[in-house]
Motif scaffolding. Sequence first.
Motif, PDB file in Angstrom:
ATOM      1  N   CYS A 154     -10.535   6.879   4.362  1.00 50.26           N
ATOM      2  CA  CYS A 154      -9.825   5.590   4.252  1.00 50.26           C
ATOM      3  C   CYS A 154      -8.559   5.619   5.098  1.00 50.26           C
ATOM      4  O   CYS A 154      -7.738   6.521   4.977  1.00 50.26           O
ATOM      5  CB  CYS A 154      -9.475   5.305   2.791  1.00 50.26           C
ATOM      6  SG  CYS A 154      -8.281   3.971   2.598  1.00 50.26           S
ATOM      7  N   ILE A 155      -8.422   4.614   5.971  1.00 51.05           N
ATOM      8  CA  ILE A 155      -7.255   4.572   6.855  1.00 51.05           C
ATOM      9  C   ILE A 155      -6.171   3.627   6.330  1.00 51.05           C
ATOM     10  O   ILE A 155      -5.182   3.366   7.010  1.00 51.05           O
ATOM     11  CB  ILE A 155      -7.663   4.156   8.292  1.00 51.05           C
ATOM     12  CG1 ILE A 155      -8.450   2.842   8.277  1.00 51.05           C
ATOM     13  CG2 ILE A 155      -8.459   5.273   8.958  1.00 51.05           C
ATOM     14  CD1 ILE A 155      -8.838   2.326   9.652  1.00 51.05           C
ATOM     15  N   GLY A 156      -6.389   3.087   5.127  1.00 51.85           N
ATOM     16  CA  GLY A 156      -5.358   2.244   4.512  1.00 51.85           C
ATOM     17  C   GLY A 156      -5.086   0.948   5.252  1.00 51.85           C
ATOM     18  O   GLY A 156      -3.953   0.484   5.325  1.00 51.85           O
ATOM     19  N   CYS A 157      -6.143   0.351   5.786  1.00 53.33           N
ATOM     20  CA  CYS A 157      -5.942  -0.833   6.625  1.00 53.33           C
ATOM     21  C   CYS A 157      -5.796  -2.118   5.809  1.00 53.33           C
ATOM     22  O   CYS A 157      -5.172  -3.073   6.249  1.00 53.33           O
ATOM     23  CB  CYS A 157      -7.109  -0.978   7.588  1.00 53.33           C
ATOM     24  SG  CYS A 157      -8.677  -1.236   6.761  1.00 53.33           S
ATOM     25  N   GLY A 158      -6.415  -2.163   4.628  1.00 52.76           N
ATOM     26  CA  GLY A 158      -6.320  -3.357   3.794  1.00 52.76           C
ATOM     27  C   GLY A 158      -7.421  -4.379   4.000  1.00 52.76           C
ATOM     28  O   GLY A 158      -7.364  -5.468   3.433  1.00 52.76           O
ATOM     29  N   ALA A 159      -8.451  -4.018   4.763  1.00 49.16           N
ATOM     30  CA  ALA A 159      -9.555  -4.956   4.967  1.00 49.16           C
ATOM     31  C   ALA A 159     -10.280  -5.251   3.662  1.00 49.16           C
ATOM     32  O   ALA A 159     -10.786  -6.352   3.444  1.00 49.16           O
ATOM     33  CB  ALA A 159     -10.542  -4.399   5.992  1.00 49.16           C
ATOM     34  N   CYS A 160     -10.292  -4.240   2.780  1.00 50.21           N
ATOM     35  CA  CYS A 160     -10.943  -4.429   1.473  1.00 50.21           C
ATOM     36  C   CYS A 160     -10.248  -5.552   0.699  1.00 50.21           C
ATOM     37  O   CYS A 160     -10.898  -6.369   0.053  1.00 50.21           O
ATOM     38  CB  CYS A 160     -10.927  -3.124   0.680  1.00 50.21           C
ATOM     39  SG  CYS A 160      -9.383  -2.205   0.777  1.00 50.21           S
ATOM     40  N   PHE A 177       0.832  -1.213   0.000  1.00 50.12           N
ATOM     41  CA  PHE A 177       0.000   0.000   0.000  1.00 50.12           C
ATOM     42  C   PHE A 177       0.868   1.265   0.000  1.00 50.12           C
ATOM     43  O   PHE A 177       0.545   2.244  -0.660  1.00 50.12           O
ATOM     44  CB  PHE A 177      -0.920   0.016   1.232  1.00 50.12           C
ATOM     45  CG  PHE A 177      -2.255  -0.647   1.016  1.00 50.12           C
ATOM     46  CD1 PHE A 177      -2.480  -1.453  -0.096  1.00 50.12           C
ATOM     47  CD2 PHE A 177      -3.302  -0.451   1.914  1.00 50.12           C
ATOM     48  CE1 PHE A 177      -3.720  -2.054  -0.302  1.00 50.12           C
ATOM     49  CE2 PHE A 177      -4.538  -1.050   1.716  1.00 50.12           C
ATOM     50  CZ  PHE A 177      -4.749  -1.857   0.620  1.00 50.12           C
ATOM     51  N   ILE A 223     -16.102   3.103   3.086  1.00 45.33           N
ATOM     52  CA  ILE A 223     -15.781   3.700   1.778  1.00 45.33           C
ATOM     53  C   ILE A 223     -16.697   3.053   0.734  1.00 45.33           C
ATOM     54  O   ILE A 223     -16.894   1.844   0.750  1.00 45.33           O
ATOM     55  CB  ILE A 223     -14.294   3.430   1.422  1.00 45.33           C
ATOM     56  CG1 ILE A 223     -13.353   4.031   2.471  1.00 45.33           C
ATOM     57  CG2 ILE A 223     -13.960   3.947   0.027  1.00 45.33           C
ATOM     58  CD1 ILE A 223     -13.351   5.537   2.569  1.00 45.33           C
ATOM     59  N   LEU A 225     -10.667  -0.720  -3.849  1.00 49.06           N
ATOM     60  CA  LEU A 225     -11.379   0.217  -2.974  1.00 49.06           C
ATOM     61  C   LEU A 225     -10.397   1.207  -2.348  1.00 49.06           C
ATOM     62  O   LEU A 225     -10.642   2.410  -2.310  1.00 49.06           O
ATOM     63  CB  LEU A 225     -12.167  -0.534  -1.898  1.00 49.06           C
ATOM     64  CG  LEU A 225     -13.229   0.324  -1.198  1.00 49.06           C
ATOM     65  CD1 LEU A 225     -14.302   0.784  -2.164  1.00 49.06           C
ATOM     66  CD2 LEU A 225     -13.856  -0.394  -0.018  1.00 49.06           C
ATOM     67  N   PHE A 226      -9.287   0.670  -1.877  1.00 48.18           N
ATOM     68  CA  PHE A 226      -8.249   1.529  -1.296  1.00 48.18           C
ATOM     69  C   PHE A 226      -7.741   2.546  -2.317  1.00 48.18           C
ATOM     70  O   PHE A 226      -7.757   3.752  -2.081  1.00 48.18           O
ATOM     71  CB  PHE A 226      -7.092   0.650  -0.788  1.00 48.18           C
ATOM     72  CG  PHE A 226      -5.827   1.406  -0.509  1.00 48.18           C
ATOM     73  CD1 PHE A 226      -5.715   2.217   0.607  1.00 48.18           C
ATOM     74  CD2 PHE A 226      -4.746   1.309  -1.377  1.00 48.18           C
ATOM     75  CE1 PHE A 226      -4.541   2.913   0.859  1.00 48.18           C
ATOM     76  CE2 PHE A 226      -3.577   2.006  -1.131  1.00 48.18           C
ATOM     77  CZ  PHE A 226      -3.473   2.817  -0.022  1.00 48.18           C
ATOM     78  N   CYS A 248     -15.253  -2.690   4.870  1.00 48.48           N
ATOM     79  CA  CYS A 248     -14.468  -1.491   5.176  1.00 48.48           C
ATOM     80  C   CYS A 248     -14.885  -0.839   6.499  1.00 48.48           C
ATOM     81  O   CYS A 248     -16.043  -0.503   6.681  1.00 48.48           O
ATOM     82  CB  CYS A 248     -14.616  -0.471   4.044  1.00 48.48           C
ATOM     83  SG  CYS A 248     -13.806   1.091   4.416  1.00 48.48           S
ATOM     84  N   PRO A 249     -13.945  -0.648   7.407  1.00 49.96           N
ATOM     85  CA  PRO A 249     -14.299  -0.035   8.692  1.00 49.96           C
ATOM     86  C   PRO A 249     -14.684   1.438   8.548  1.00 49.96           C
ATOM     87  O   PRO A 249     -15.295   2.007   9.433  1.00 49.96           O
ATOM     88  CB  PRO A 249     -13.019  -0.182   9.512  1.00 49.96           C
ATOM     89  CG  PRO A 249     -11.924  -0.312   8.519  1.00 49.96           C
ATOM     90  CD  PRO A 249     -12.525  -1.031   7.349  1.00 49.96           C
ATOM     91  N   LYS A 250     -14.302   2.037   7.455  1.00 50.20           N
ATOM     92  CA  LYS A 250     -14.635   3.448   7.238  1.00 50.20           C
ATOM     93  C   LYS A 250     -15.759   3.616   6.230  1.00 50.20           C
ATOM     94  O   LYS A 250     -16.043   4.727   5.779  1.00 50.20           O
ATOM     95  CB  LYS A 250     -13.378   4.223   6.789  1.00 50.20           C
ATOM     96  CG  LYS A 250     -12.299   4.249   7.865  1.00 50.20           C
ATOM     97  CD  LYS A 250     -12.750   5.010   9.095  1.00 50.20           C
ATOM     98  CE  LYS A 250     -12.144   4.422  10.357  1.00 50.20           C
ATOM     99  NZ  LYS A 250     -12.740   4.968  11.593  1.00 50.20           N
TER     100      LYS A 250
HETATM  101  S1  SF4 Z   1     -10.982  -1.316   3.996  1.00 52.22           S
HETATM  102 FE1  SF4 Z   1     -11.630   0.802   3.765  1.00 52.22          FE
HETATM  103  S2  SF4 Z   1     -10.325   1.966   5.142  1.00 52.22           S
HETATM  104 FE2  SF4 Z   1      -9.333  -0.029   4.889  1.00 52.22          FE
HETATM  105  S3  SF4 Z   1      -7.914   0.277   3.140  1.00 52.22           S
HETATM  106 FE3  SF4 Z   1      -9.816  -0.502   2.276  1.00 52.22          FE
HETATM  107  S4  SF4 Z   1     -10.949   1.342   1.689  1.00 52.22           S
HETATM  108 FE4  SF4 Z   1      -9.342   2.019   3.123  1.00 52.22          FE
END
Ligand code: SF4
Lengths: 247, 249
Positions: free
Chosen positions: A159-165, A120, A228, A176-177, A224-226
Amino acid sequence: MKLHLKIWRQKGPQEAGSFKDYSVDNASEHMSFLEMLDFLNTSLVQKGEEAVQFDHDCREGICGSCSLVINGNPHGPETGTATCQLHMRKFKDGDTIVIEPFRAKAFPVIRDLSVNRTAFDRIMEAGGFCSVNTGNAPEANAILIGKETAEKAMDSAACIGCGACVAACKNASAMLFVSAKVSQLALLPQGNPERGRRVRNMVAQMDQEMFGACSNTGSCEAACPKEIKLENIARLNREMVRAAWVE
Amino acid sequence: MGLEIEFKDLSGYPIGQSNWKQASYTMMKCKSFLGSSVGQKFLVAITGLGLSGFVLTHMLGNLLLFVGPDAYNLYGHKLTSTPLIYIAEVGLIVLFLTHFGLTMKLTRENRASRPVAPNQLPSNVVKRASFASRTMALSGLMILAFAVLHLVTFKFGTYYETTVDGVPMRDLYRLVAEEFQKEWYTAFYLVCMVILFTHLSHGFTAAFQSLGLQSSRNKLLKRSGFIFAVLVGGGFFIQPLYMYFWGGN
Ligand code: SF4
Ligand code: FES
């Protein structure tokens, strides 16, 4: 509360991992999920066993460090909640909880539940910035931005760039990120001059990192926790067409 | 003239060139776009929509089965006797090959991106993703198998002759009626139409997303896949049933 945990243990990136069973006897329902793991780790260390390694930092849902796939859900079963913001009261006494790392070719396991998400960072380095230093913040009315546009950009910027997507996607796609990052800048005048080059380079880096393509399943949005939105992916696609057509 | 130094950015895109020859510049732009996963999905979407257009007209044409043998045969005759049909067929083959080739390539890459198959995970809650969306490659392959069989059965099937208004032509209606008198064939056909339905219900909506046309404001476009699939799938569903029950006489 009493919990049965099935936790993925893996010694290193090249090592084969497996699930191990643990039980936590008196966890409090007020604990966050990570505190529950801290609690487990304390007891493991006291017993002379190795602690379970997992990622975390802010523990207030803003840094994107925490991860974990909990019962098959990246960041757990709650919608719009990062693992650090998930509380044990969402589980029942006597529950069995399966905890795994995020799984994607582009996110190799470092150890146990901790994965390497520098892919990322490299995508961000490829274009997720404005290269012109604009100095101090200008007078607020100097650049007019419509309310709706500002709101959209703000939503994408969440988006916090967590990678859950990536973890939720059957293709381990990072669309998504990337789309959130591209949208945030493409919507605002500051990001406009580098719009085309940015999207092309970020997508090129994304492909190079071995993230999959988008099958439009929508799993990412759900995980996504945020929260998005998929709309961002449509915008990313639009930006790519625009970049190829206009520039 | 001067030194020709190529400055390219990550995506293989030329930068900082003032005297780029227009043709090579356009080529590079195309290569950069079509080399990306986004560009390839764009092509999948375009070709998918083209093929959707084909199944829609095919379904509408087949509605003439309800009008009667002569109307249906006349339609088939008109369609196959213009030279334009060859252009249409070539177009269709190109659409199909692009769609098939790219989706197979992308599916392979997508699999490789995910080190564990989703069903190997001990607990896999499929996040919101619909059944149709997760099985596109499989449903697509099944439709391909069906399409081949379908051509063998009908296009290259028994050639009956008839005359309508004194013009000799193929009696396709008779072949259709015969085939759909067989229970097993009708049942098989209906199952295939359900598969076509699932493929279209996801694919049609997703195509507009890949083209960048979806937005959260446009609810109709989001539902368009379902509507289109009901239309096409439903049409193809009632035709064999009609032929099974009433086509024999
Ligand atoms: S899951 Fe959501 S917050 Fe996390 S990286 Fe993907 S888009 Fe960003
Ligand atoms: S630890 Fe920072 S977002 Fe969870």
